[in-house]
Design a protein around this motif. Structure first.
Motif, PDB file in Angstrom:
ATOM      1  N   ASP A   6       0.826  -1.209   0.000  1.00 57.87           N
ATOM      2  CA  ASP A   6       0.000   0.000   0.000  1.00 57.87           C
ATOM      3  C   ASP A   6       0.862   1.262   0.000  1.00 57.87           C
ATOM      4  O   ASP A   6       0.558   2.248  -0.674  1.00 57.87           O
ATOM      5  CB  ASP A   6      -0.952   0.011   1.204  1.00 57.87           C
ATOM      6  CG  ASP A   6      -2.047  -1.049   1.079  1.00 57.87           C
ATOM      7  OD1 ASP A   6      -2.238  -1.543  -0.052  1.00 57.87           O
ATOM      8  OD2 ASP A   6      -2.666  -1.372   2.096  1.00 57.87           O
ATOM      9  N   LEU A   7       1.967   1.215   0.774  1.00 50.89           N
ATOM     10  CA  LEU A   7       2.885   2.382   0.829  1.00 50.89           C
ATOM     11  C   LEU A   7       3.544   2.616  -0.516  1.00 50.89           C
ATOM     12  O   LEU A   7       3.663   3.748  -0.988  1.00 50.89           O
ATOM     13  CB  LEU A   7       3.950   2.151   1.887  1.00 50.89           C
ATOM     14  CG  LEU A   7       3.578   2.469   3.337  1.00 50.89           C
ATOM     15  CD1 LEU A   7       4.762   2.168   4.245  1.00 50.89           C
ATOM     16  CD2 LEU A   7       3.187   3.906   3.498  1.00 50.89           C
ATOM     17  N   GLU A   8       3.988   1.542  -1.169  1.00 55.12           N
ATOM     18  CA  GLU A   8       4.654   1.689  -2.460  1.00 55.12           C
ATOM     19  C   GLU A   8       3.668   2.197  -3.511  1.00 55.12           C
ATOM     20  O   GLU A   8       4.005   3.041  -4.342  1.00 55.12           O
ATOM     21  CB  GLU A   8       5.239   0.347  -2.911  1.00 55.12           C
ATOM     22  CG  GLU A   8       6.519  -0.015  -2.201  1.00 55.12           C
ATOM     23  CD  GLU A   8       7.070  -1.360  -2.679  1.00 55.12           C
ATOM     24  OE1 GLU A   8       6.547  -1.930  -3.631  1.00 55.12           O
ATOM     25  OE2 GLU A   8       8.052  -1.798  -2.077  1.00 55.12           O
ATOM     26  N   THR A   9       2.430   1.709  -3.476  1.00 53.31           N
ATOM     27  CA  THR A   9       1.435   2.155  -4.423  1.00 53.31           C
ATOM     28  C   THR A   9       1.123   3.629  -4.198  1.00 53.31           C
ATOM     29  O   THR A   9       1.001   4.411  -5.126  1.00 53.31           O
ATOM     30  CB  THR A   9       0.151   1.334  -4.293  1.00 53.31           C
ATOM     31  OG1 THR A   9       0.490  -0.052  -4.394  1.00 53.31           O
ATOM     32  CG2 THR A   9      -0.834   1.661  -5.378  1.00 53.31           C
ATOM     33  N   ALA A  10       1.030   4.027  -2.966  1.00 55.16           N
ATOM     34  CA  ALA A  10       0.760   5.440  -2.644  1.00 55.16           C
ATOM     35  C   ALA A  10       1.935   6.313  -3.031  1.00 55.16           C
ATOM     36  O   ALA A  10       1.762   7.455  -3.454  1.00 55.16           O
ATOM     37  CB  ALA A  10       0.446   5.572  -1.144  1.00 55.16           C
TER      38      ALA A  10
END
Length: 178
Positions: free
Chosen positions: A171-175
């Protein structure tokens, strides 16, 4: 007439020489001419011819020496021109060689630079991967502990913990890419 009168009286007339003196003078003059013709004139002619030959020979030798000097000078000028041409050719070859060497050195330096940059990039990528793994593990542990405190239950199960951490990091990488 007056002189004929003086001569008839037996007096010496200065205009009419004495015939005996004339005869002795003529014989002496003849002997002088013979001696001059036999001995003096041939020696003088020989000396004169030798001097003429020496002068003409000297002139001819001087002309020959001058012609030889001119030929030698022309030869030296030709050799000098050839030497200058050769020096220019050698100088141009040296410049071309120096340019080739400079290009080779620059090419080798560029290759070395590219190799060093590639090695540095690979090393940075490897270190980044290592740091990302270490941070993920540490971040995962911290996140599980924090989530456990917030939820109030222990998330000690390793499989659950990894799944939770992986979802969180995804989720962090996508954000971060947005």
């Amino acid at each position: 007439m007056r002189y004929a009168y003086l001569a008839a009286e037996g007096k010496d007339v200065p205009i009419f020489p004495i015939w005996e003196e004339l005869l002795i003078g003529a014989v002496a003059f003849g002997i002088l001419l013979y001696v001059l013709g036999k001995y003096v004139y041939p020696k003088m002619e020989e000396t004169f011819r030798a001097r003429v030959d020496a002068i003409e020979g000297g002139i001819q030798r001087a002309e020959a020496a001058q012609a030889e000097a001119a030929a030698t000078l022309e030869q030296y000028r030709t050799q000098l021109a050839e030497a200058q041409t050769e020096a220019a050719r050698i100088r141009d070859e040296a410049r071309a060689d120096a340019e080739g060497i400079r290009r080779d050195v620059l090419a080798k330096a560029a290759e070395e630079r590219d190799r060093i940059l590639a090695a540095g990039t690979e090393q940075l990528a490897a270190e980044r991967q290592t740091i990302v793994r270490e941070l993920r593990a540490e971040l995962g542990t911290l996140a599980v502990d924090l989530a456990g405190r917030i939820v109030g239950e222990s998330l000690a199960d390793e499989a659950r913990q990894r799944g939770t951490v992986d979802r969180f990091l995804s989720d962090l990488e996508t954000a971060g890419r947005r």
